[in-house]
Every structure is written in structure tokens, then in C-alpha cells.
Scaffold this motif. Structure first.
Motif, mmCIF file in Angstrom:
data_model
loop_
_atom_site.group_PDB
_atom_site.id
_atom_site.type_symbol
_atom_site.label_atom_id
_atom_site.label_comp_id
_atom_site.label_asym_id
_atom_site.label_seq_id
_atom_site.Cartn_x
_atom_site.Cartn_y
_atom_site.Cartn_z
ATOM 1 N N LEU A 1 39.783 28.799 55.103
ATOM 2 C CA LEU A 1 39.201 28.889 53.583
ATOM 3 C C LEU A 1 38.249 29.885 53.093
ATOM 4 N N GLU A 2 38.320 30.319 51.750
ATOM 5 C CA GLU A 2 37.311 31.327 51.300
ATOM 6 C C GLU A 2 35.803 30.916 51.434
ATOM 7 N N SER A 3 35.113 32.168 51.427
ATOM 8 C CA SER A 3 33.773 31.827 51.495
ATOM 9 C C SER A 3 32.926 30.757 50.445
ATOM 10 N N ARG B 1 44.256 28.905 37.550
ATOM 11 C CA ARG B 1 44.976 28.224 38.214
ATOM 12 C C ARG B 1 45.034 28.939 39.740
ATOM 13 N N HIS B 2 44.851 28.184 40.868
ATOM 14 C CA HIS B 2 44.760 28.900 42.109
ATOM 15 C C HIS B 2 45.567 28.223 43.174
ATOM 16 N N TYR B 3 45.705 28.952 44.297
ATOM 17 C CA TYR B 3 46.095 28.557 45.565
ATOM 18 C C TYR B 3 47.454 27.734 45.529
ATOM 19 N N PRO C 1 48.548 30.905 47.290
ATOM 20 C CA PRO C 1 47.508 30.569 48.421
ATOM 21 C C PRO C 1 47.173 31.604 48.906
ATOM 22 N N SER C 2 45.658 31.719 49.275
ATOM 23 C CA SER C 2 45.149 32.773 50.295
ATOM 24 C C SER C 2 45.700 32.674 51.345
ATOM 25 N N PRO C 3 45.779 34.203 51.884
ATOM 26 C CA PRO C 3 46.621 34.312 53.330
ATOM 27 C C PRO C 3 45.545 34.309 54.753
ATOM 28 N N PRO D 1 38.990 40.894 47.198
ATOM 29 C CA PRO D 1 39.513 39.503 47.003
ATOM 30 C C PRO D 1 40.457 39.081 48.144
ATOM 31 N N SER D 2 41.007 37.979 48.049
ATOM 32 C CA SER D 2 41.726 37.617 48.971
ATOM 33 C C SER D 2 43.164 38.398 48.810
ATOM 34 N N ALA D 3 44.010 38.613 49.928
ATOM 35 C CA ALA D 3 44.960 39.541 49.988
ATOM 36 C C ALA D 3 46.344 38.772 49.580
ATOM 37 N N ASN D 4 46.484 38.191 48.619
ATOM 38 C CA ASN D 4 47.520 37.514 48.056
ATOM 39 C C ASN D 4 47.748 37.802 46.600
ATOM 40 N N ILE D 5 48.921 37.629 46.314
ATOM 41 C CA ILE D 5 49.242 37.758 44.746
ATOM 42 C C ILE D 5 48.518 36.711 44.036
ATOM 43 N N ALA E 1 47.527 45.487 42.350
ATOM 44 C CA ALA E 1 48.417 44.980 43.270
ATOM 45 C C ALA E 1 48.224 43.562 43.360
ATOM 46 N N LYS E 2 47.361 42.821 42.999
ATOM 47 C CA LYS E 2 47.469 41.403 43.249
ATOM 48 C C LYS E 2 48.024 40.862 41.866
ATOM 49 N N GLY E 3 47.782 41.353 40.771
ATOM 50 C CA GLY E 3 48.440 41.018 39.487
ATOM 51 C C GLY E 3 47.092 40.121 38.890
ATOM 52 N N ARG E 4 46.029 40.484 39.247
ATOM 53 C CA ARG E 4 44.565 39.918 39.067
ATOM 54 C C ARG E 4 44.031 39.944 37.651
ATOM 55 N N PRO E 5 43.742 39.111 36.702
ATOM 56 C CA PRO E 5 43.120 39.447 35.571
ATOM 57 C C PRO E 5 41.791 40.312 35.764
HETATM 58 MG MG MG Z 1 41.674 34.621 45.986
#
Ligand code: MG
Ligand code: AMP
Length: 346
Positions: A180-182, A236-238, A151-153, A143-147, A57-61
Motif C-alpha cells: 500500500l502507498e506511504s 476515484r482511486h484504486y 490499482p497501484s502496481p 507517483p504510483s506507476a499505474n494508469i 503517461a499516467k493520464g493523471r490530472p
Molecule cells: Mg497513485
């Protein structure tokens, strides 16, 4: 896929809606839910197929492991080998925005930890998150609920934009308080290594543990052949889609650079409240007072998303200080900017 969206108020939780969302988790489905940090994309942490759905769903590695969320700090021992240092951290900071990495137990599938022999555990303080985990009766990997990469939602609208049609359920519980994340720490014997800064600062951790090391990847980019302590550090992030440039200089030099940029470039600006009067009211986003790091943290990801909607060629923001909560802002912005810093001291 049809995505159900429930509105739940944190101060009067609709237990029927929570039961319904928990039944989605128990059946191996995905539920996005609010926490005090950012929105999470949750699945049963003991179900490898459910974990795979998160990555899809996220397209996360799939080598980037997930944090598992427990209803109470004591539940960590079901999933991880907890130590006395964990007990101290739990007493001081949990429930709250702290994630602790410890050796994992067999109940946690390799799909959740990206094949690592450790697991990241957090006990969130948000009442909706806690109600959902309790009702599911199992830890929730989230994980954070973003693609992946965006940026994290920090509110349900962000989640809906990224996840509608890709997951079963979204719980709209309003805005996240921290934004911001934990903070993530790894326990290594009697030492803590901070892998990601967040609202629990290094100084706060030092009240509980004598040795707190900050991983170099928190502020620096990884060397070409360097192996990251946390797989997530290498991605790469956010990042917004327009290039982001961070400005480093005195208050006056940055302000005059920004006014000049507004006259000559198609730029968006993440500015402090105090600067609004000095700038043209065009493509600017107020991220809070210069001294109010909490407000800046709460608004940052929403501001990066909004800046993208302006369709500008470039986005400018201030380079944050690296102290206290500033370190978390610095870490997110420096990665969103792919380490692009422009010195503007005059
Ligand atoms: Mg995240
Ligand atoms: P997110 O799920 O988007 O909040 O990101 C979670 C972060 O925690 C990622 O950077 C992961 O690489 C990191 N992480 C999760 N579990 C572990 C672990 N067992 N060891 C090291 N890092 C981890």
C-alpha cells in the motif's frame, strides 16, 4: 516508444543497470522502479518537462501533485523548509513508508506540486529505489506507476501492463513488501494532519508528535463543495472495472452471504484464508488470514487486478476495521468501492 525492462535483484544490485536507469532520469525520461510500498513512476523532480511526462503517461490530472523521493532524509532540506518536527519524524521513521508535506523551496517546479506552495517528500527504504536516486544525483518525483484511477502496481507485471510503450524504462525488482502507498502527513506548526493512512500508523506517529489529526477524507467521502486538503483525495482511486461492494457484518453472516451469492450471482470474492474451505473454489482470491493485516495489505492491489480478469458482474470484499494498518486497508477499499457498503448482519 520502446520500453527497456531490467531485472534487478534487491540483494545483489547490478550497478551497471542502475547507472543506465539513472541516465534516463538525468536526460529527462521516465523510469518505473520498485519501492517498499508500491512501484513508482520516476522523473527528475527539478525538471518541469519531465514532470509533465509523468502526468501524460499516467493520464493523471495535472493539479494532483507528486511525491518527491530523496536518497537520505537530510536531503529534504534541499527541496523543502524543514522543521524540528520533520527531524523527529525522520529519526523515527526514515528511510521508510512516510511522506511529509512541508513548504517548498524554489528548486521544485510548480509542475511537480500542482501549483501548491508545499511539497511532499519521502525517503524510501527499498535498496533499488535508494540506489537509483543516489545515482541520479537529484530527487525523483514519483507517483504510483499505474494508469490513473487503477490499482497501484505491486509487482513489475502490473507496471508492464499499464506502462509498456509509454515510458523509457521499467526496473523489475520483484514484489513490493508493504503493498500500500506511504502514509502522508502534513506538518502544520506542531501538529500533524494525516492525509493518507499507510504502514506508519496514527499510533506510531503519536509516539513522536502529541497532536495527530486524521483528515476526515481518509474515511468519509468529500461533501459536494468541500475543498480537499490534498488534491488526490477528490479522485476515484484504486478501482477495478467491475463494481466492488464491501460487506459489513459478523463473520458468520458474511460467510453465509458469500456462499449464497456464489450460487445466485456471477461474483468474484476477496476472501480471508479461513473462508476458503466454506466457499466454492470459483473466482475467489485469498487475501490472507483474517488477523494478518500485513498480508492483506501486501496482496490487496494485486487481488483487485486479478478479480477484474474473471469478468464477473460484481466483486465482494470485507469491510476492514479502522484501526492500525486496517485504516489504510479501509481507506483504499472504501474508495475502490466508491463507498458502497452492504450490511449483512442477520
Ligand atoms: Mg497513485
Ligand atoms: P501518489 O503519487 O499516487 O502516491 O499520490 C500522492 C498523493 O499525495 C496524492 O493524493 C496527492 O494529492 C498528495 N500530495 C502530494 N503533494 C501534496 C501536497 N503538496 N499537498 C497535499 N497533498 C499532496
Amino acid at each position: 516508444m520502446n520500453t527497456d525492462i531490467f531485472k534487478i535483484y534487491p540483494d545483489s544490485i547490478d550497478s551497471e543497470a542502475i547507472r543506465s536507469a539513472a541516465s534516463v532520469i538525468k536526460a529527462g525520461g521516465l523510469v518505473a522502479f520498485p519501492t517498499e510500498t508500491v512501484y513508482g513512476l520516476g522523473a527528475d523532480a527539478t525538471d518541469k518537462n519531465a514532470a509533465k511526462k509523468i502526468y501524460a503517461a499516467k493520464g493523471r490530472p495535472s493539479d494532483n501533485p507528486l511525491i518527491i523521493h530523496v536518497a537520505s532524509p537530510e536531503d529534504a532540506r534541499i527541496y523543502a523548509e524543514v522543521s524540528e518536527l520533520y527531524e523527529r519524524l525522520a529519526k523515527a521513521f526514515m528511510p521508510g513508508p512516510l511522506t511529509v508535506i512541508m513548504p517548498k523551496k524554489l528548486i521544485v517546479p510548480d509542475e511537480v506540486t500542482g501549483g501548491l506552495d508545499s511539497v511532499a517528500v519521502r525517503c524510501p527504504s527499498h535498496p533499488i529505489a535508494r540506489a537509483l536516486i543516489s545515482a541520479a544525483g537529484v530527487a525523483i518525483a514519483a507517483p504510483s506507476a499505474n494508469i490513473s484511477g487503477s490499482p497501484s502496481p505491486t509487482c513489475a507485471e502490473h507496471v508492464i501492463k499499464d506502462m509498456q510503450g509509454r515510458i523509457e524504462t521499467i526496473i523489475d525488482g520483484g514484489e513490493c513488501e508493504i503493498g500500500l502507498e506511504s502514509t502522508i502527513v502534513k506538518i502544520i506548526g506542531e501538529k500533524l494532519v494525516m492525509l493518507r493512512p499507510g504502514a506508519i500508523t496514527a499510533d506510531a506517529l503519536r509516539c513522536v508528535c502529541d497532536e495527530v489529526e486524521i483528515a476526515s477524507a481518509v474515511t468519509e467521502s468529500l461533501g459536494e463543495n468541500e475543498r480537499p486538503l490534498s488534491p488526490g483525495m477528490k479522485y476515484r482511486h484504486y478501482a477495478p472495472s467491475s463494481p466492488l461492494v464491501l460487506l459489513d457484518g459478523t463473520r458468520e453472516a458474511v460467510a453465509s452471504f458469500l456462499s449464497a451469492a456464489q450460487a445466485s450471482e456471477n461474483c468474484a470474492i476477496l476472501c480471508y484464508s479461513e473462508e476458503k474451505a466454506l466457499l466454492k473454489n470459483e473466482n475467489i482470491i485469498d487475501i490472507g488470514s483474517e488477523s494478518d493485516l500485513k498480508a492483506q495489505a501486501q496482496r490487496l492491489f494485486g487481488a483487485l487486478r486479478k478479480a477484474d480478469t474473471f469478468g464477473c458482474d460484481i466483486i465482494y470484499a470485507h469491510l476492514p476495521v479502522q484501526e492500525g494498518l486496517g485504516l489504510a486497508l479501509y481507506n483504499r477499499l472504501i474508495r475502490a468501492a466508491a463507498h458502497t457498503v452492504r450490511k449483512v448482519n442477520s
